[in-house]
Design an enzyme around this catalytic site. Structure first.
Site, PDB file in Angstrom:
ATOM      1  N   PHE A   1      58.824  96.360  54.212  1.00  0.00           N
ATOM      2  CA  PHE A   1      59.962  97.094  54.292  1.00  0.00           C
ATOM      3  C   PHE A   1      61.203  96.377  54.086  1.00  0.00           C
ATOM      4  CE2 PHE A   1      57.378  97.877  58.177  1.00  0.00           C
ATOM      5  CZ  PHE A   1      56.545  98.845  57.499  1.00  0.00           C
ATOM      6  N   CYS A   2      61.228  95.416  52.656  1.00  0.00           N
ATOM      7  CA  CYS A   2      62.197  94.860  52.083  1.00  0.00           C
ATOM      8  C   CYS A   2      63.128  94.130  53.348  1.00  0.00           C
ATOM      9  CB  CYS A   2      63.443  95.675  51.570  1.00  0.00           C
ATOM     10  SG  CYS A   2      62.832  96.319  50.065  1.00  0.00           S
TER      11      CYS A   2
END
Length: 458
Positions: free
Chosen positions: A375-376
């Site tokens: 998720f970055c």
């Protein structure tokens, strides 16, 4: 000058109408089903109200600033009135500037480019990459992930106490985690920053779509957020807050719009006088439709009433967490604990399952869109999973044996446009997949986990 926009009744009854509510998608098991969009944390569907407002303006589209024609004047008025709308939505102070950018990432990179010389930056490892990575030209102190809100404040205070109080410093913090959905103690962190002579920027990408954000009340110096997470289409973002560092910095982009006056010198060079307003960092032809869509979303959410939206979303959060708790193989990820306040963003792992395989099965077999991976926010997810950086395995085989640590996670996220039925379908699908397994086999294709069509599980 104004544009007549679509008048849509925005009652407090949820869910709010969004685009795509009637879209159907094919299932590998046969037939079609209404798509359940449960990936709001990546990009929320556009509100129907916003789309209608943008469609009403589109025939009047024109280039903004300095155009003499009627449509140019109309678009300019709309562009600048959008700035006023966003300022009101954020509770900006009279002296604050609202700069339009492409996204939260662009906003924070703009601020990073405007930092004074020798500025120190303090950022928790729990940040999204958009707020973790832009500070490469500054002296950066990365802070370990706290396990309570109080610990977050104490960690920041300790870090700030050792710095030169006379030099410039900036604290960057999220308002709501894009991994766990947990709310951070923004007001307390702002007080700690200011007590030690530092400024603070709030990454509100995940907070603004779910909760009111008031710059003056939170006492932050800047706020950054993106339109595409705020139920607005197109690629626009906002950086709002104090003007001084922005005015003192060289323009983020050099070009028309940022320059007030340009003249050739006798020696053959060029002298430039830059704007001191927000235009200083808005060079080039602006995305007027994207900007207007953000303003339309701000109006729509304000008129719908955040109290009702927050109350309903909390019911959905409770339902999802209780439903997942009933599946012993599911572990929900949390930094601050089960009782921490949070928005509609929940990440989890399933014992013995490859996260990409699980997410692909939710999509292919149930028509449910979620997200899997890191998720970055790689440092945060790895901290929560207790794992080291490594490549995931093939999607068709579990990445971890039962009881072992998973390498990635699955994220379900929702908001003002999510119907109850999508939540119930998701929970039912989780129970079925864990209890019965996938009905299809899956393989890796160009880095994605996809169903191996024609090969059902026996």
């Amino acid at each position: 000058m104004s544009v007549s926009t679509a008048a849509v009744d925005q009652s407090l009854c949820a869910p709010l109408p969004v685009l795509g509510a009637d879209v159907t998608v094919p299932l590998v098991t046969g037939g079609e089903v209404a798509y359940a969009a449960l990936d709001y944390a990546a990009s929320a569907p556009a509100l129907q109200r916003v789309w209608d407002d943008v469609a009403a303006y589109a025939p009047y589209y024109g280039s903004v600033h300095r155009g003499a024609g009627y449509l140019s004047q109309l678009s300019t008025d709309l562009f600048e009135s959008s700035r006023v709308t966003v300022a009101a939505f954020l509770g900006c102070r009279a002296e604050d500037q609202v700069v339009f950018t492409r996204s939260t990432t662009d906003s924070l990179n703009l601020l990073a480019a405007a930092l004074p010389a020798d500025c120190e930056v303090f950022v928790f490892e729990t940040e999204h990459h958009a707020s973790l990575l832009p500070w490469r030209d500054a002296r950066v102190t990365y802070l370990d992930a706290p396990r309570t809100p109080d610990q977050a404040v104490a960690t920041l205070e300790r870090a700030l106490s050792g710095r030169d109080p006379q030099g410039p410093a900036l604290v960057c913090v999220t308002g709501a985690s894009n991994v766990t959905g947990e709310l951070w103690p923004v007001r307390e962190l702002a007080a700690a920053a200011h007590a030690h002579g530092a400024r603070i920027v709030l990454d509100a990408a995940q907070l603004a779509p779910h909760h009111p954000v008031d710059i003056a009340e939170l006492d932050v110096d800047w706020v950054a957020f993106s339109g595409h997470k705020l139920y607005a289409p197109f690629g626009s973002g906002v950086l709002a807050g104090r003007a001084d560092w922005l005015v003192d910095a060289e323009p983020y982009l050099a070009g028309g719009g940022a320059s007030r006056k340009v003249a050739r010198r006798a020696d053959g060079g060029v002298d430039v006088e830059w704007h001191t307003t927000a235009a200083r960092h808005e060079a080039g032809s602006p995305n007027v439709i994207g900007v207007y869509s953000i303003a339309a979303a701000c109006k729509a959410l304000t008129e719908a009433g955040f109290d009702g939206l927050v109350a309903r979303e909390q019911q959905l959060v409770t339902r999802v967490r209780e439903g997942l708790a009933d599946v012993p193989e599911v572990k929900v990820l949390s930094l601050f604990g089960d009782d921490a306040p949070r928005v509609g963003v929940i990440s989890f792992v399933v014992e013995g399952w490859n996260s990409s395989h699980f997410a692909a099965a939710l999509s292919a077999e149930y028509g449910i869109g979620v997200r899997d991976g890191l998720f970055c926010a790689h440092p945060l997810v790895r901290t929560l999973l207790g794992s080291e950086p490594q490549d995931p395995g093939e999607c068709g085989a579990p990445e971890a044996a039962p009881g072992e640590r998973s390498l990635n996670a699955i994220r379900v996220s929702f908001g003002a446009g999510t119907p109850d039925e999508h939540i119930e379908r998701f929970l039912g699908a989780v129970r079925e997949l864990v209890g019965q397994g996938a009905r299809w086999t899956y393989r890796t294709e160009e880095g994605r986990c996809v169903p191996d069509r024609g090969t059902a599980q026996v």
